[in-house]
Design an enzyme around this catalytic site. Sequence first.
Site, PDB file in Angstrom:
ATOM      1  N   ARG A   1      39.616  42.231  51.570  1.00  0.00           N
ATOM      2  CA  ARG A   1      40.733  43.175  51.560  1.00  0.00           C
ATOM      3  C   ARG A   1      40.360  44.315  50.623  1.00  0.00           C
ATOM      4  NH1 ARG A   1      47.066  41.866  50.982  1.00  0.00           N
ATOM      5  NH2 ARG A   1      46.674  41.373  53.153  1.00  0.00           N
TER       6      ARG A   1
ATOM      7  N   THR B   1      48.226  36.161  52.331  1.00  0.00           N
ATOM      8  CA  THR B   1      46.979  36.235  53.099  1.00  0.00           C
ATOM      9  C   THR B   1      45.876  35.458  52.384  1.00  0.00           C
ATOM     10  OG1 THR B   1      47.620  38.413  53.888  1.00  0.00           O
ATOM     11  CG2 THR B   1      45.333  37.801  54.166  1.00  0.00           C
TER      12      THR B   1
ATOM     13  N   LYS C   1      32.979  46.542  34.924  1.00  0.00           N
ATOM     14  CA  LYS C   1      31.856  47.098  34.157  1.00  0.00           C
ATOM     15  C   LYS C   1      31.153  48.180  34.959  1.00  0.00           C
ATOM     16  CE  LYS C   1      30.922  42.479  32.291  1.00  0.00           C
ATOM     17  NZ  LYS C   1      29.966  41.374  32.431  1.00  0.00           N
TER      18      LYS C   1
END
Lengths: 180, 315
Positions: B104, B55, B82
């Site tokens: 995604r 994808t 972080k």
Amino acid sequence: MNREIKVASGKAVMSGPDVSRAISRIAHEIVERNQGAHNVVLVGLQRGGTWIADQLAERIAQIEPGLNVPNGSLDVSMHRDDIGLRPIVPGAISDIPFDINGAVVVLVDDVLYTGRTVRAALEGLNNFGRPRSVQLAVIVDRGHRELPIRPDFVGKNIPTQINDEVEVSVDGVVITAVQS
Amino acid sequence: MKHLRSIGELGKEGLERLLESTAQMAEINRRPIPKVPALRGKTVVSLFFEDSTRTRLSFETAAKRLSAETMTFSVSTSSVNKGESLRDTVETISDMGVHAFVVRHKSAGVPWQISQWTSASIINAGDGAHQHPTQAIVDCYTVREALGLTALNGLRVSIVGDIKHSRVARSNVAAFTLLGAHVTLVAPPTLLPANIETWPVKVAHSLDDVMPSTDVLYMLRLQSERMDQGLIPHLGEYSNRFGLTETRAQKLQDSAVVMHPGPMNRGVEMHIDPADLPNSLIHKQVANGVSARMAVLFDVLARGGELNSLQEESV
């Protein structure tokens, strides 16, 4: 949103037979200019130019018996310079099933107006190869050029207003005045 | 369209427009130089919080073939480590001047949430078990192309396997149904979602029974990474009953085609090498992935503003 209104009905400036005769003459001119058209390929611009390219190919085959000029089509919507400035118009599928490297490409369209479609077509053609030269055949040159582009073969020069709509078909050429 | 987040949001008309546009893009991909300047000056960032091969790469290839700039964000090397939040991450990238996010994420609904934080277009490349609309566009296009059809009326599509965790199944059920196909889901009851009776599908529990009456066999990947609740007693048993073996493949009609969205679990749902299947469309699905994603990017990024005088300028 400005809605455009067509004023009255269109004015016929060329009849069906006129268009047919213009195509015949252009076919002769293409053969003459290119010394028999043996290296010529036709590329009709989607969507208005494809039927004209088909007819040109037929006429050339009649003029030069045994000569079948390769005939393809090119969609320029991905090469236009006004992408994002106007709503998406569904494109058509290009089909150039022959090698254009070293060929004389005759681009064929119905109407020559601003010249932007032809500019896009010249750029699009580069993705398929490097022609020896490119010529341009149109049925109607309506003026109002915005780029330094001129046709090599013209059916008819027809002066128009900038708002006019010009429609070319086998039945002739119709100009419709549009007022915004 | 501004965003592509689900097939439902796209609708039938939008889906058909994108399928038509995919055919046009496929022609560009067949050219000696498969690149057009259509999206010059646009920037597309792929924002992948989950792993992906096809994808992500097909979106990036698609963007490049349309001459858009691409940026890649990968979680493992970003400030997410972080402790930067999703919202801060999106706003930061958005500030750099981005026209589209390809997203995604493991949680359903993230594409909708993100679209409230940025003015850029959002393309859903998979949100949890919810939607994966570009995969469905690829699959519908691939079926239409392979069978030479424009409408899929009456076509019998069987989707087999882990429906419960599958965003591909959800998007494909919606898309195939919009185009007129009849979808049957084949899975053990534990791998079906809870509200399955509300879906426009038939349900079967035996793959052998549906094989002869299937035109499109769509195998899903068993998502072992989401399989922590003991939904299947034993991988071997699942594989025996719902895997595509050579013997089972012979029960297919000669005209039937086999599809898989990848990545494949060889030896789980795919026992047979797809290369040995006469009508496998699996490689076509990958190849068409680039064309379909070009169609989506173009549709999202090349929209005209308001109707203006340019619209009527036909030549």
